[in-house]
Scaffold this motif. Sequence first.
Motif, PDB file in Angstrom:
ATOM      1  N   VAL A   1      30.784  49.843  49.776  1.00  0.00           N
ATOM      2  CA  VAL A   1      31.705  50.150  48.676  1.00  0.00           C
ATOM      3  C   VAL A   1      31.407  49.176  47.539  1.00  0.00           C
ATOM      4  O   VAL A   1      30.759  48.146  47.733  1.00  0.00           O
ATOM      5  N   ASN A   2      31.885  49.514  46.358  1.00  0.00           N
ATOM      6  CA  ASN A   2      31.624  48.670  45.194  1.00  0.00           C
ATOM      7  C   ASN A   2      32.919  48.448  44.417  1.00  0.00           C
ATOM      8  O   ASN A   2      33.561  49.416  44.005  1.00  0.00           O
ATOM      9  N   VAL A   3      33.272  47.197  44.253  1.00  0.00           N
ATOM     10  CA  VAL A   3      34.369  46.812  43.359  1.00  0.00           C
ATOM     11  C   VAL A   3      33.813  45.709  42.472  1.00  0.00           C
ATOM     12  O   VAL A   3      33.675  44.560  42.889  1.00  0.00           O
ATOM     13  N   SER A   4      33.447  46.078  41.255  1.00  0.00           N
ATOM     14  CA  SER A   4      32.847  45.126  40.314  1.00  0.00           C
ATOM     15  C   SER A   4      33.878  44.729  39.273  1.00  0.00           C
ATOM     16  O   SER A   4      34.438  45.594  38.588  1.00  0.00           O
ATOM     17  N   LEU A   5      34.102  43.441  39.164  1.00  0.00           N
ATOM     18  CA  LEU A   5      35.054  42.910  38.193  1.00  0.00           C
ATOM     19  C   LEU A   5      34.296  42.251  37.042  1.00  0.00           C
ATOM     20  O   LEU A   5      33.227  41.670  37.256  1.00  0.00           O
ATOM     21  N   PRO A   6      34.835  42.301  35.831  1.00  0.00           N
ATOM     22  CA  PRO A   6      34.198  41.612  34.704  1.00  0.00           C
ATOM     23  C   PRO A   6      34.494  40.114  34.761  1.00  0.00           C
ATOM     24  O   PRO A   6      35.505  39.647  34.249  1.00  0.00           O
ATOM     25  N   PHE A   7      33.594  39.375  35.414  1.00  0.00           N
ATOM     26  CA  PHE A   7      33.783  37.938  35.562  1.00  0.00           C
ATOM     27  C   PHE A   7      33.481  37.209  34.253  1.00  0.00           C
ATOM     28  O   PHE A   7      32.808  37.737  33.367  1.00  0.00           O
ATOM     29  N   ASP A   8      33.972  35.979  34.149  1.00  0.00           N
ATOM     30  CA  ASP A   8      33.607  35.126  33.021  1.00  0.00           C
ATOM     31  C   ASP A   8      32.102  34.885  33.014  1.00  0.00           C
ATOM     32  O   ASP A   8      31.443  34.934  34.070  1.00  0.00           O
ATOM     33  N   LYS A   9      31.545  34.596  31.861  1.00  0.00           N
ATOM     34  CA  LYS A   9      30.094  34.478  31.719  1.00  0.00           C
ATOM     35  C   LYS A   9      29.501  33.357  32.553  1.00  0.00           C
ATOM     36  O   LYS A   9      28.309  33.385  32.897  1.00  0.00           O
ATOM     37  N   ASP A  10      30.323  32.344  32.899  1.00  0.00           N
ATOM     38  CA  ASP A  10      29.801  31.221  33.684  1.00  0.00           C
ATOM     39  C   ASP A  10      30.051  31.390  35.181  1.00  0.00           C
ATOM     40  O   ASP A  10      29.813  30.466  35.963  1.00  0.00           O
ATOM     41  N   ALA A  11      30.532  32.570  35.597  1.00  0.00           N
ATOM     42  CA  ALA A  11      30.811  32.807  37.014  1.00  0.00           C
ATOM     43  C   ALA A  11      29.507  32.772  37.818  1.00  0.00           C
ATOM     44  O   ALA A  11      28.445  33.183  37.343  1.00  0.00           O
ATOM     45  N   ASN A  12      29.609  32.304  39.059  1.00  0.00           N
ATOM     46  CA  ASN A  12      28.441  32.142  39.919  1.00  0.00           C
ATOM     47  C   ASN A  12      28.262  33.370  40.803  1.00  0.00           C
ATOM     48  O   ASN A  12      28.891  33.500  41.849  1.00  0.00           O
TER      49      ASN A  12
ATOM     50  N   ALA B   1      33.922  52.189  43.299  1.00  0.00           N
ATOM     51  CA  ALA B   1      33.151  53.347  43.735  1.00  0.00           C
ATOM     52  C   ALA B   1      32.788  53.185  45.203  1.00  0.00           C
ATOM     53  O   ALA B   1      32.818  52.075  45.750  1.00  0.00           O
ATOM     54  N   THR B   2      32.441  54.287  45.839  1.00  0.00           N
ATOM     55  CA  THR B   2      31.901  54.245  47.194  1.00  0.00           C
ATOM     56  C   THR B   2      30.575  54.980  47.201  1.00  0.00           C
ATOM     57  O   THR B   2      30.352  55.896  46.408  1.00  0.00           O
TER      58      THR B   2
END
Length: 337
Positions: A134-145, A263-264
Amino acid sequence: MSTQTFTSTTTLGSQPQAILQLRGAHPTPNTNAFPELDRQGYTVVKNVLSSEKSIEYVKRAFDWLEGFNKGFKRDDRSTWKPENLPAFSRGGLFNRHGAQHEQWAWDVRSEQAIIDVFSKIWDTQELLVSFDAVNVSLPFDKDANFQKESWPHTDQSPLRRYKHCIQGIMNLVEVGPKDGSLLVLEGSFELYNEFFETHDQDAPAEGWSWRDSFVPTEEQMQWFYDRGCKWKKIEAGPGDLILWDSRTIHYGGNAEGDSIRVATYVCYKPAKDIEPDALERRKKCWDELIGTSHDPLLFRETGSIALGPLTEDERLRPLRRPILSDRAKLLAGIESY
């Protein structure tokens, strides 16, 4: 390669048009109902699920993520950090923790409307389904690892140089030009055979692998770019089903701005075509709640159990074993048609 331009969406019931002539005498999916799969290697089938169903699945996806108790809260943007989530790959691909066998993932792949699309492709309702991620994509901050780089690949072995598999993404939220979504290299599937026929020298010493995966090098990608192939991000709405030919070079783009992606991955093939040993492996995967790669017939085992946990506290399986409907038991292969 054709220089014609085609639309990127289709609807159920579209009339077949020109079909790409394919090499190879192996049994192949019937894509007459979705002719864009043969013209451009991908298409979007609109409104397969209702917006109401899509919203409910999104809610259940976030319930699942919050259930790990790592600090993620859907309503608190300050908690949208990789360290507040269970381990994932790329921008939001969850193929660990038994994600493939969560109840909500099984409920999606058991939706009759999705099954009907693949029934048109394979001319049968007697299908097996992948135990996919499955896919759960979050808009992380630009400096996220997290892994930010692109990862172009195909999910088809170089040994299979014919139409072999149609993959699917059940899209549950609106994804636009800057949102996380599937990116396809337009024109790449038409060049699939030519590429491998002219690149025998690139094969490893032991020869091309049977595994349905090929990751081109930058030099190999340039070969496609030199022949006019360009990247296209697929836009889709909640309830739309994205389909693509496995010979198409593709990857999942990261979420940007304020938009999420949920999404899946769904892929179905005829039950009659599975080899007996593979069917037994599927049953084992179900018994142990192990995930599989995209192809329901020629698959690799995936997930925390198959690959080994990354941390001592990694969840190996869902907290609750999923309850399968009678239809889902057939799709899983644990009961026979």
